[in-house]
Design a protein around this motif. Sequence first.
Motif, mmCIF file in Angstrom:
data_model
loop_
_atom_site.group_PDB
_atom_site.id
_atom_site.type_symbol
_atom_site.label_atom_id
_atom_site.label_comp_id
_atom_site.label_asym_id
_atom_site.label_seq_id
_atom_site.Cartn_x
_atom_site.Cartn_y
_atom_site.Cartn_z
ATOM 1 N N GLU A 107 18.462 68.733 -24.579
ATOM 2 C CA GLU A 107 18.665 69.140 -26.113
ATOM 3 C C GLU A 107 18.662 70.585 -26.026
ATOM 4 O OE1 GLU A 107 16.580 67.124 -28.761
ATOM 5 O OE2 GLU A 107 17.498 65.247 -28.493
ATOM 6 N N THR B 55 16.786 63.887 -24.042
ATOM 7 C CA THR B 55 15.877 64.647 -24.794
ATOM 8 C C THR B 55 15.664 65.833 -24.106
ATOM 9 O OG1 THR B 55 14.672 62.758 -25.414
ATOM 10 C CG2 THR B 55 13.672 64.651 -25.816
ATOM 11 N N ASN C 3 17.087 58.554 -21.238
ATOM 12 C CA ASN C 3 16.895 58.874 -22.617
ATOM 13 C C ASN C 3 15.897 59.950 -22.397
ATOM 14 O OD1 ASN C 3 18.051 57.102 -25.061
ATOM 15 N ND2 ASN C 3 17.338 55.666 -23.512
#
Length: 337
Positions: free
Chosen positions: A93, A90, A86
């Motif tokens: 992005e 992130t 995760n």
Amino acid sequence: MSVVLIKLGGVTVLAHDVDDRSAQDAFLADAQRYRRELLAHCYRMTGSLHDAEDLVQETYLRAWKSYAGFQGKSSVRTWLYRIATNTSLTALEGRQRRPLPTGLGAPSSDPVDDIVARDEVPWLEPLPDDSTDPSNIVGSRESVRLAFVAALQHLSPRQRAVLVLREVLQWKAAEVADAIGASTAAVNSLLQRARAQLDAIGPSEDDQLQPPESPEAQDLLTRYIAAFESYDIDKLVELFTADAVWEMPPFDGWYQGPQDIVLLSKTHCPAEGPGDMRFIQITANGQPAGALYMLNRETGVHEPFQMHVLDVGRDGIMHVVAFHMTSFEKFGMPATL
């Protein structure tokens, strides 16, 4: 509450809200042994050693801050992978993918044309092997091969995460769904699309690459290095397969076939004669590799110039990525020769 200095991923940080020192010690002892495989995981996700190191550090910091809420429903290793995945998603992005020159979509280049460096492109980077314990890299060597990692860059970040967790780490679909906050159906759909894209652009299963420690790979790497160090570039012709590929980021061209590769070297290599180039044999991305030091005529010393990572098949050298590098520190190599 205690406030302590801890060392996570090689960086000392200040940690607050630690009520159980024994739990802290147990966590550190357990978590640190997964650092190398987490680095490989974040590298597969990003294609960058530097980004992967930062993400592993962030993973440990996040794990430390949320350790009080860790209820032991999974292993520490699984929990860290969830955080690392995760954290990587992130970080990715809005970022561009990291290609190799062959992934830019242009045809092969003329070896006598000018070479153009595109420093604005976030190029794929090589990954040092763990010389102390190669088994620390989870999964097969294919999972960190340059061709595989380059192919992953064509997938969306979530597709990358699903494919790596399912097929490299062998997680169940439900475990992946829980890790990335998606349904099992969504995970299966992402995996299906990722597989289809990799089948179209990924490395062939028929490559049958030779492992770096095999006699065939060692012989070809030794002869390859000898040809450069003796400045007998014509000898390279007999080492490459007929459709061999050469590329050298940050230059955006790529070259195919032994004759073009040799002509490229003769035309653009800054070396002028025997002894100008010196190599140290290593492995990178689970492949045979050589750290190239080029003679600086002003100082009289050999300085880091390129990292050559080779695909060695049954019939010869199939592919070389010669990464321009000004330091081999991350690979444990000396600053100069």
